[in-house]
Motif scaffolding. Structure first.
Motif, PDB file in Angstrom:
ATOM      1  N   ASN A 232       0.817  -1.213   0.000  1.00  0.00           N
ATOM      2  CA  ASN A 232       0.000   0.000   0.000  1.00  0.00           C
ATOM      3  C   ASN A 232       0.856   1.271   0.000  1.00  0.00           C
ATOM      4  O   ASN A 232       0.446   2.290  -0.542  1.00  0.00           O
ATOM      5  CB  ASN A 232      -0.939   0.012   1.203  1.00  0.00           C
ATOM      6  CG  ASN A 232      -2.113   0.961   1.033  1.00  0.00           C
ATOM      7  OD1 ASN A 232      -3.078   0.659   0.327  1.00  0.00           O
ATOM      8  ND2 ASN A 232      -2.040   2.127   1.654  1.00  0.00           N
ATOM      9  N   PHE A 233       2.043   1.194   0.620  1.00  0.00           N
ATOM     10  CA  PHE A 233       2.861   2.411   0.786  1.00  0.00           C
ATOM     11  C   PHE A 233       4.309   2.270   0.323  1.00  0.00           C
ATOM     12  O   PHE A 233       4.757   2.966  -0.593  1.00  0.00           O
ATOM     13  CB  PHE A 233       2.863   2.847   2.263  1.00  0.00           C
ATOM     14  CG  PHE A 233       1.542   3.375   2.746  1.00  0.00           C
ATOM     15  CD1 PHE A 233       0.904   4.427   2.105  1.00  0.00           C
ATOM     16  CD2 PHE A 233       0.934   2.823   3.870  1.00  0.00           C
ATOM     17  CE1 PHE A 233      -0.308   4.926   2.564  1.00  0.00           C
ATOM     18  CE2 PHE A 233      -0.279   3.308   4.332  1.00  0.00           C
ATOM     19  CZ  PHE A 233      -0.901   4.359   3.686  1.00  0.00           C
ATOM     20  N   THR A 234       5.049   1.384   0.989  1.00  0.00           N
ATOM     21  CA  THR A 234       6.506   1.394   0.826  1.00  0.00           C
ATOM     22  C   THR A 234       6.938   1.200  -0.630  1.00  0.00           C
ATOM     23  O   THR A 234       7.729   1.976  -1.161  1.00  0.00           O
ATOM     24  CB  THR A 234       7.152   0.334   1.737  1.00  0.00           C
ATOM     25  OG1 THR A 234       6.747   0.618   3.080  1.00  0.00           O
ATOM     26  CG2 THR A 234       8.672   0.392   1.646  1.00  0.00           C
ATOM     27  N   ALA A 235       6.377   0.174  -1.280  1.00  0.00           N
ATOM     28  CA  ALA A 235       6.773  -0.075  -2.670  1.00  0.00           C
ATOM     29  C   ALA A 235       6.349   1.073  -3.568  1.00  0.00           C
ATOM     30  O   ALA A 235       6.932   1.292  -4.635  1.00  0.00           O
ATOM     31  CB  ALA A 235       6.152  -1.383  -3.161  1.00  0.00           C
TER      32      ALA A 235
ATOM     33  N   MET B  53       3.175  -5.817 -11.073  1.00  0.00           N
ATOM     34  CA  MET B  53       4.519  -5.553 -11.611  1.00  0.00           C
ATOM     35  C   MET B  53       5.565  -6.506 -11.040  1.00  0.00           C
ATOM     36  O   MET B  53       6.554  -6.796 -11.700  1.00  0.00           O
ATOM     37  CB  MET B  53       4.916  -4.097 -11.333  1.00  0.00           C
ATOM     38  CG  MET B  53       4.178  -3.109 -12.228  1.00  0.00           C
ATOM     39  SD  MET B  53       4.840  -1.440 -12.124  1.00  0.00           S
ATOM     40  CE  MET B  53       4.199  -0.876 -10.552  1.00  0.00           C
ATOM     41  N   THR B  54       5.355  -6.975  -9.787  1.00  0.00           N
ATOM     42  CA  THR B  54       6.336  -7.915  -9.252  1.00  0.00           C
ATOM     43  C   THR B  54       6.102  -9.330  -9.785  1.00  0.00           C
ATOM     44  O   THR B  54       7.020 -10.132  -9.854  1.00  0.00           O
ATOM     45  CB  THR B  54       6.335  -7.938  -7.704  1.00  0.00           C
ATOM     46  OG1 THR B  54       4.983  -7.918  -7.247  1.00  0.00           O
ATOM     47  CG2 THR B  54       7.057  -6.737  -7.127  1.00  0.00           C
TER      48      THR B  54
ATOM     49  N   ASN C  95      11.453  -0.871  -7.362  1.00  0.00           N
ATOM     50  CA  ASN C  95      10.958  -1.647  -6.216  1.00  0.00           C
ATOM     51  C   ASN C  95      10.267  -2.926  -6.660  1.00  0.00           C
ATOM     52  O   ASN C  95      10.143  -3.877  -5.888  1.00  0.00           O
ATOM     53  CB  ASN C  95       9.954  -0.826  -5.396  1.00  0.00           C
ATOM     54  CG  ASN C  95      10.621   0.280  -4.601  1.00  0.00           C
ATOM     55  OD1 ASN C  95      11.836   0.237  -4.376  1.00  0.00           O
ATOM     56  ND2 ASN C  95       9.846   1.275  -4.190  1.00  0.00           N
ATOM     57  N   CYS C  96       9.788  -2.937  -7.899  1.00  0.00           N
ATOM     58  CA  CYS C  96       9.078  -4.113  -8.408  1.00  0.00           C
ATOM     59  C   CYS C  96       9.955  -4.904  -9.387  1.00  0.00           C
ATOM     60  O   CYS C  96       9.438  -5.700 -10.194  1.00  0.00           O
ATOM     61  CB  CYS C  96       7.786  -3.686  -9.092  1.00  0.00           C
ATOM     62  SG  CYS C  96       6.671  -2.787  -8.026  1.00  0.00           S
TER      63      CYS C  96
ATOM     64  N   VAL D 150       4.727   6.510 -13.968  1.00  0.00           N
ATOM     65  CA  VAL D 150       5.170   5.698 -12.831  1.00  0.00           C
ATOM     66  C   VAL D 150       6.578   6.114 -12.424  1.00  0.00           C
ATOM     67  O   VAL D 150       7.490   6.165 -13.265  1.00  0.00           O
ATOM     68  CB  VAL D 150       5.132   4.195 -13.187  1.00  0.00           C
ATOM     69  CG1 VAL D 150       5.549   3.348 -11.979  1.00  0.00           C
ATOM     70  CG2 VAL D 150       3.743   3.789 -13.656  1.00  0.00           C
ATOM     71  N   ASP D 151       6.752   6.442 -11.160  1.00  0.00           N
ATOM     72  CA  ASP D 151       8.049   6.890 -10.666  1.00  0.00           C
ATOM     73  C   ASP D 151       9.086   5.767 -10.864  1.00  0.00           C
ATOM     74  O   ASP D 151       8.797   4.603 -10.573  1.00  0.00           O
ATOM     75  CB  ASP D 151       7.928   7.237  -9.177  1.00  0.00           C
ATOM     76  CG  ASP D 151       9.141   7.997  -8.670  1.00  0.00           C
ATOM     77  OD1 ASP D 151       8.990   9.201  -8.358  1.00  0.00           O
ATOM     78  OD2 ASP D 151      10.234   7.384  -8.585  1.00  0.00           O
TER      79      ASP D 151
END
Ligand code: PHE
Length: 338
Positions: free
Chosen positions: A133-136, A174-175, A290-291, A283-284
């Motif tokens: 929800n947040f970190t990724a 994405m992961t 992260n993914c 998308v940053d």
């Protein structure tokens, strides 16, 4: 004795099938008392036989007449019973059909519009963890942006929460899969907001993501232009306003021309002629990384919109609470949707 039996027959009553059967056994069947009397006829002296036989026939006849009478009485009392329950032969009264919920209808419309241009549908859990929800999504720890989302945490474990947006599904997608990715994620989301006409603690979003080589902001704009015109009609205008989300850079809010007043000014658009329907952006690169997607090789755009808001514009629903109250007077107005 014969007279006693005759009297018993005359006064008999039957208020149920059981009692009727008892009467039949006692007075009509072969082994009945009347049958026994006939069996005894052979022991009667010859000179009395004729008179006695006639008497027995009289009894037999009386039993049969009474039996018919009892059957008729029972049947007519049966139909009286039916009257009490209404006429059982009438066709049943119609059962009112439900209607499609307007949010379901609009969500399906959104899905269809994106499916026609090659997006598929992804799903994910409503109970999320902090990572998805947040970190990724590039929310730094202790960053005020987390508070912006008014999160419901589950129990005391701040790692488990009700998702505040469906972006976590984008992270899962994405992961788990490699680009090209083109998917939308409809779903219910939760935020700790006081319930009012304009805010609710539970609402619906449809987010979308497109990741491939050379995806640009032009693709983002064209996709959302296309969506707005399909959803609201050819004359709908779309405008992008610069904004900020941790997971997109650059970011933009999506406004469409007000469908209620058509620009003349109303409460909903606060006399600006524009209504916000969602957020969007590229998308940053941190999110891609992260993914496990190489941001040097791939780019992507993402967007998210509120299903309640779009439904409000389409059907002029002016109070968010109506969607969840299940008031049939509200729901019945959508009978023609399918
Ligand atoms: N997740 C954002 C929200 O719920 C919406 C959004 C999605 C914005 C994707 C940009 C890109 O507010």
């Amino acid at each position: 004795k014969v007279d006693e039996i005759l009297a018993e027959i005359e006064s008999a009553n039957a208020s149920s099938q059981d009692e009727l059967e008892q009467f039949r056994m006692r007075f009509i069947s072969k082994k009945s008392v009347v049958g026994e009397l006939f069996a005894g006829l052979k022991d009667v002296p010859n000179d009395q036989k004729k008179a006695y036989g006639m008497k027995l026939n009289e009894v037999k006849q009386a039993a049969q007449n009474k039996f018919k009478e009892l059957i008729d009485a029972l049947e007519s009392s049966g139909s009286e019973g039916a009257e009490q329950h209404g006429d059982l032969s009438l066709p049943p009264a119609g059962v009112g059909l439900g209607s499609m919920h307007p949010l379901t209808y609009v969500r399906n419309q959104i899905i269809q519009i994106f499916e026609r241009i090659g997006f598929n549908v992804s799903d994910g859990p409503e109970i999320e963890d902090d990572f998805h929800n947040f970190t990724a999504l590039n929310f730094p720890e202790n960053h005020p942006a987390r508070e912006m989302q008014d999160t419901f945490f589950i129990e005391r474990n701040p790692d488990i929460l009700l998702r505040t947006h469906t972006s976590g599904v984008q992270v899962r997608l994405m992961t788990n899969q490699k680009p090209p990715l083109r998917s939308i994620m409809p779903g219910r989301v939760y935020r700790n907001e006081a319930i009012s006409a304009r805010a609710h603690c539970v609402f619906h979003q449809v987010e979308g993501i497109y990741v491939d080589k050379n995806v640009s902001f032009v693709d983002l704009k064209q996709t959302l232009y296309h969506f707005a015109k399909e959803m609201f009609g050819k004359d709908t205008k779309v405008r992008f306003r610069p904004s900020y989300f941790p997971f997109t850079e650059p970011s933009a809010e999506i406004d469409i021309s007000c469908q209620i007043c058509k620009g003349d000014g109303c409460q909903l658009c606060k006399y600006t002629g524009w209504v916000e329907i969602g957020g969007s952006g590229m998308v940053d690169p941190n999110v891609l990384a992260n993914c496990d997607i190489d941001p040097e090789e791939y780019t992507g755009f993402a967007f998210g919109m509120g299903v309640e808001r779009i439904t409000q514009l389409k059907f002029r629903v002016n109070d968010l609470r109506l969607y969840t109250e299940n008031d049939v007077r509200f729901l019945q107005q959508f009978k023609t949707l399918h």
